[in-house]
Design an enzyme around this catalytic site. Sequence first.
Site, PDB file in Angstrom:
ATOM      1  N   LYS A  22       7.223   3.739 -13.251  1.00 50.58           N
ATOM      2  CA  LYS A  22       5.949   3.065 -12.954  1.00 50.58           C
ATOM      3  C   LYS A  22       5.477   3.440 -11.547  1.00 50.58           C
ATOM      4  O   LYS A  22       4.318   3.787 -11.337  1.00 50.58           O
ATOM      5  CB  LYS A  22       6.146   1.558 -13.048  1.00 50.58           C
ATOM      6  CG  LYS A  22       5.031   0.718 -12.462  1.00 50.58           C
ATOM      7  CD  LYS A  22       5.250  -0.770 -12.622  1.00 50.58           C
ATOM      8  CE  LYS A  22       6.056  -1.374 -11.524  1.00 50.58           C
ATOM      9  NZ  LYS A  22       5.354  -1.589 -10.251  1.00 50.58           N
ATOM     10  N   ASN A  23       6.409   3.416 -10.588  1.00 47.94           N
ATOM     11  CA  ASN A  23       6.013   3.594  -9.185  1.00 47.94           C
ATOM     12  C   ASN A  23       5.839   5.044  -8.779  1.00 47.94           C
ATOM     13  O   ASN A  23       5.508   5.333  -7.630  1.00 47.94           O
ATOM     14  CB  ASN A  23       6.998   2.872  -8.255  1.00 47.94           C
ATOM     15  CG  ASN A  23       6.858   1.354  -8.378  1.00 47.94           C
ATOM     16  OD1 ASN A  23       5.925   0.866  -9.019  1.00 47.94           O
ATOM     17  ND2 ASN A  23       7.793   0.633  -7.825  1.00 47.94           N
ATOM     18  N   CYS A 117       1.080 -11.221  -2.722  1.00 48.41           N
ATOM     19  CA  CYS A 117       1.571 -11.507  -4.076  1.00 48.41           C
ATOM     20  C   CYS A 117       2.767 -12.443  -3.882  1.00 48.41           C
ATOM     21  O   CYS A 117       3.092 -12.843  -2.780  1.00 48.41           O
ATOM     22  CB  CYS A 117       1.963 -10.221  -4.793  1.00 48.41           C
ATOM     23  SG  CYS A 117       3.462  -9.517  -4.155  1.00 48.41           S
ATOM     24  N   ARG A 122       2.112  -8.591   1.919  1.00 51.38           N
ATOM     25  CA  ARG A 122       1.760  -7.250   1.444  1.00 51.38           C
ATOM     26  C   ARG A 122       0.522  -6.687   2.175  1.00 51.38           C
ATOM     27  O   ARG A 122      -0.500  -6.365   1.576  1.00 51.38           O
ATOM     28  CB  ARG A 122       1.528  -7.226  -0.063  1.00 51.38           C
ATOM     29  CG  ARG A 122       2.583  -7.895  -0.906  1.00 51.38           C
ATOM     30  CD  ARG A 122       3.947  -7.266  -0.819  1.00 51.38           C
ATOM     31  NE  ARG A 122       4.016  -5.923  -1.366  1.00 51.38           N
ATOM     32  CZ  ARG A 122       4.215  -5.658  -2.659  1.00 51.38           C
ATOM     33  NH1 ARG A 122       4.300  -6.636  -3.516  1.00 51.38           N
ATOM     34  NH2 ARG A 122       4.303  -4.410  -3.076  1.00 51.38           N
ATOM     35  N   ASP A 308      13.947  -3.464  -4.981  1.00 56.34           N
ATOM     36  CA  ASP A 308      13.585  -3.732  -6.383  1.00 56.34           C
ATOM     37  C   ASP A 308      14.790  -3.951  -7.280  1.00 56.34           C
ATOM     38  O   ASP A 308      14.625  -4.266  -8.449  1.00 56.34           O
ATOM     39  CB  ASP A 308      12.740  -2.579  -6.945  1.00 56.34           C
ATOM     40  CG  ASP A 308      11.400  -2.514  -6.264  1.00 56.34           C
ATOM     41  OD1 ASP A 308      10.694  -1.506  -6.422  1.00 56.34           O
ATOM     42  OD2 ASP A 308      11.052  -3.474  -5.547  1.00 56.34           O
ATOM     43  N   ARG A 400       4.710  -5.887 -16.932  1.00 51.81           N
ATOM     44  CA  ARG A 400       4.121  -4.973 -15.949  1.00 51.81           C
ATOM     45  C   ARG A 400       5.068  -3.829 -15.608  1.00 51.81           C
ATOM     46  O   ARG A 400       4.650  -2.782 -15.155  1.00 51.81           O
ATOM     47  CB  ARG A 400       3.794  -5.738 -14.665  1.00 51.81           C
ATOM     48  CG  ARG A 400       2.693  -6.743 -14.812  1.00 51.81           C
ATOM     49  CD  ARG A 400       2.276  -7.264 -13.471  1.00 51.81           C
ATOM     50  NE  ARG A 400       2.074  -6.150 -12.550  1.00 51.81           N
ATOM     51  CZ  ARG A 400       1.955  -6.308 -11.242  1.00 51.81           C
ATOM     52  NH1 ARG A 400       2.019  -7.506 -10.711  1.00 51.81           N
ATOM     53  NH2 ARG A 400       1.747  -5.273 -10.460  1.00 51.81           N
TER      54      ARG A 400
HETATM   55  C1  EPZ Z   1       6.241  -0.223  -3.098  1.00 51.49           C
HETATM   56  O1  EPZ Z   1       5.399  -1.270  -2.698  1.00 51.49           O
HETATM   57  C2  EPZ Z   1       6.584  -0.518  -4.551  1.00 51.49           C
HETATM   58  N1  EPZ Z   1       5.349  -0.526  -5.343  1.00 51.49           N
HETATM   59  C3  EPZ Z   1       7.295  -1.867  -4.646  1.00 51.49           C
HETATM   60  O2  EPZ Z   1       7.686  -2.048  -5.982  1.00 51.49           O
HETATM   61  C4  EPZ Z   1       8.560  -1.806  -3.776  1.00 51.49           C
HETATM   62  O3  EPZ Z   1       9.186  -3.065  -3.818  1.00 51.49           O
HETATM   63  C5  EPZ Z   1       8.166  -1.460  -2.329  1.00 51.49           C
HETATM   64  O4  EPZ Z   1       7.447  -0.203  -2.308  1.00 51.49           O
HETATM   65  C6  EPZ Z   1       9.376  -1.307  -1.423  1.00 51.49           C
HETATM   66  O5  EPZ Z   1      10.221  -0.324  -1.922  1.00 51.49           O
HETATM   67  C7  EPZ Z   1       4.813   0.659  -5.713  1.00 51.49           C
HETATM   68  O6  EPZ Z   1       5.318   1.728  -5.381  1.00 51.49           O
HETATM   69  C8  EPZ Z   1       3.575   0.596  -6.557  1.00 51.49           C
HETATM   70  P1  EPZ Z   1       5.568  -1.254   1.111  1.00 51.49           P
HETATM   71  P2  EPZ Z   1       4.518  -1.127  -1.364  1.00 51.49           P
HETATM   72  O7  EPZ Z   1       4.209  -0.864   1.573  1.00 51.49           O
HETATM   73  O8  EPZ Z   1       4.325   0.295  -1.031  1.00 51.49           O
HETATM   74  C9  EPZ Z   1       5.032  -3.631   5.069  1.00 51.49           C
HETATM   75  C10 EPZ Z   1       7.947  -3.202  -7.963  1.00 51.49           C
HETATM   76  O9  EPZ Z   1       8.737  -4.090  -8.176  1.00 51.49           O
HETATM   77  N2  EPZ Z   1       3.702  -3.010   5.134  1.00 51.49           N
HETATM   78  O10 EPZ Z   1       6.636  -0.218   1.076  1.00 51.49           O
HETATM   79  O11 EPZ Z   1       3.323  -1.981  -1.493  1.00 51.49           O
HETATM   80  C11 EPZ Z   1       5.135  -4.679   3.978  1.00 51.49           C
HETATM   81  O12 EPZ Z   1       4.751  -5.951   4.489  1.00 51.49           O
HETATM   82  C12 EPZ Z   1       7.145  -3.181  -6.688  1.00 51.49           C
HETATM   83  O13 EPZ Z   1       7.746  -2.203  -8.704  1.00 51.49           O
HETATM   84  C13 EPZ Z   1       2.909  -3.230   6.258  1.00 51.49           C
HETATM   85  O14 EPZ Z   1       3.305  -3.939   7.181  1.00 51.49           O
HETATM   86  O15 EPZ Z   1       5.493  -1.768  -0.328  1.00 51.49           O
HETATM   87  C14 EPZ Z   1       6.597  -4.667   3.616  1.00 51.49           C
HETATM   88  O16 EPZ Z   1       7.318  -5.505   4.501  1.00 51.49           O
HETATM   89  C15 EPZ Z   1       7.266  -4.492  -5.962  1.00 51.49           C
HETATM   90  N3  EPZ Z   1       1.670  -2.662   6.317  1.00 51.49           N
HETATM   91  C16 EPZ Z   1       7.021  -3.232   3.898  1.00 51.49           C
HETATM   92  O17 EPZ Z   1       5.968  -2.630   4.663  1.00 51.49           O
HETATM   93  C17 EPZ Z   1       1.184  -1.862   5.320  1.00 51.49           C
HETATM   94  O18 EPZ Z   1       0.049  -1.347   5.434  1.00 51.49           O
HETATM   95  C18 EPZ Z   1       7.215  -2.428   2.651  1.00 51.49           C
HETATM   96  O19 EPZ Z   1       6.049  -2.524   1.904  1.00 51.49           O
HETATM   97  C19 EPZ Z   1       2.003  -1.650   4.185  1.00 51.49           C
HETATM   98  C20 EPZ Z   1       3.257  -2.230   4.118  1.00 51.49           C
END
Ligand code: EPZ
Length: 421
Positions: A22-23, A117, A122, A308, A400
């Site tokens: 998915k990701n 979420c 996020r 995850d 999802r």
């Molecule tokens: C990706 O989310 C995945 N989703 C998530 O999978 C996964 O849990 C996550 O990476 C961590 O591995 C997809 O790939 C579609 P992040 P993402 O941006 O990219 C901070 C699932 O279960 N951050 O890596 O949205 C944020 O607060 C989902 O399939 C900022 O501060 O996560 C967090 O603490 C859930 N500013 C950390 O980075 C930003 O602009 C990681 O978030 C972006 C993120």
Amino acid sequence: MDKLIITGGARLDGEIRISGAKNAALPILAATLLADGPVTVGNLPHLHDITTMIELFGRMGIEPVIDEKLAVEIDPRTIKTLVAPYELVKTMRASILVLGPMVARFGEAEVALPGGCAIGSRPVDLHIRGLEAMGAKIEVEGGYIKAKAPEGGLRGAHFFFDTVSVTGTENIMMAAALAKGRSVLQNAAREPEVVDLANFINAMGGKVQGAGTDTITIDGVERLDSANYRVMPDRIETGTYLVAAAVTGGRVKVKDTDPTILEAVLEKLKEAGADLTTGEDWIELDMHGKRPKAVNLRTAPYPAFPTDMQAQFISLNAIAEGTGAVIETIFENRFMHVYEMHRMGAQIQVEGNTAIVTGVPTLKGAPVMATDLRASASLVLSALVAEGDTLIDRIYHIDRGYECIEEKLQMLGAKIRRVPG
Ligand code: EPZ
């Protein structure tokens, strides 16, 4: 709302096929917007999030063509509107991934600001700051991100991610693919899905180097061509079914996967007492009827233990021998499954970002509620090994991220059925 009813006690035994990731599929579908011709993406998982992304394209005037194997052909030249509306974005945060490609390919974009979420706030500040570094003018108003490329298009830039962000890295990489000049992304995410996206961009004629390391270099090109690409296997689905066999003391062979993309998870399963054998595209786990041993783990960006898979390992520890500490370092609110497991008799104490799990010999089936994608998978795992029936509500969270979960578990001998709600 549909529900799942699971009668625990069956020791899983069998083989299943792993679906496309998915990701990886979500950023790759977004990246099709960069192409100057039709692009075909195969091995897409049959998931609600995938249909949401395809619906989003439809709203923008792109009519994806879906074949019988759910390969999707997308021709971004038919796009009519550059707006990603809130009613779709609010159902899937990953919609933010169309922002970078749209600004790079069409010069502007209006994407609803994804809310937080269940698992955390996020934020998307890094997505915005990365595009601004490339010369984009961005305003956030009325709940929308309004972005405009500078005259002559985006310019290559050096950008340092002060937090490792998977979709942040992906969005900026996609924008850089068509920017003028070279971009260097530092402290980039190293996840395999980032590598899959880079491979897809290169298959369209892009110039991305270093994906999989913390420094990614992208040389912008004039245009990206048609391509035909197959999405990588889902490492989180793989890990989830391995844990399903582990909690029930059973055996599972997962096929069409890749053992090299979830090594941290395989190490923890070995520590829990699993007997693991692997091949090029398969993994077999056998517990030989034994109860797993509790493990300690700490989530962190790839290649460390993935957030995850945290909830699934709390389910494993909940019925394991001994006590295990699980530390969640990525998201601020990713223990909601714990409070549902308490209803099944799990002994878990949450202290800040740490859950101390003391294994019990048996859990008791109970009505529980899914709260987010991976939490709901962990409730399914606990239900598989609990005494009696467990009724899981709000399983749209599961749909999802897990293709045909009840069919795949039934193939492994689980007593599970969906009750239309
Ligand atoms: C990706 O989310 C995945 N989703 C998530 O999978 C996964 O849990 C996550 O990476 C961590 O591995 C997809 O790939 C579609 P992040 P993402 O941006 O990219 C901070 C699932 O279960 N951050 O890596 O949205 C944020 O607060 C989902 O399939 C900022 O501060 O996560 C967090 O603490 C859930 N500013 C950390 O980075 C930003 O602009 C990681 O978030 C972006 C993120």
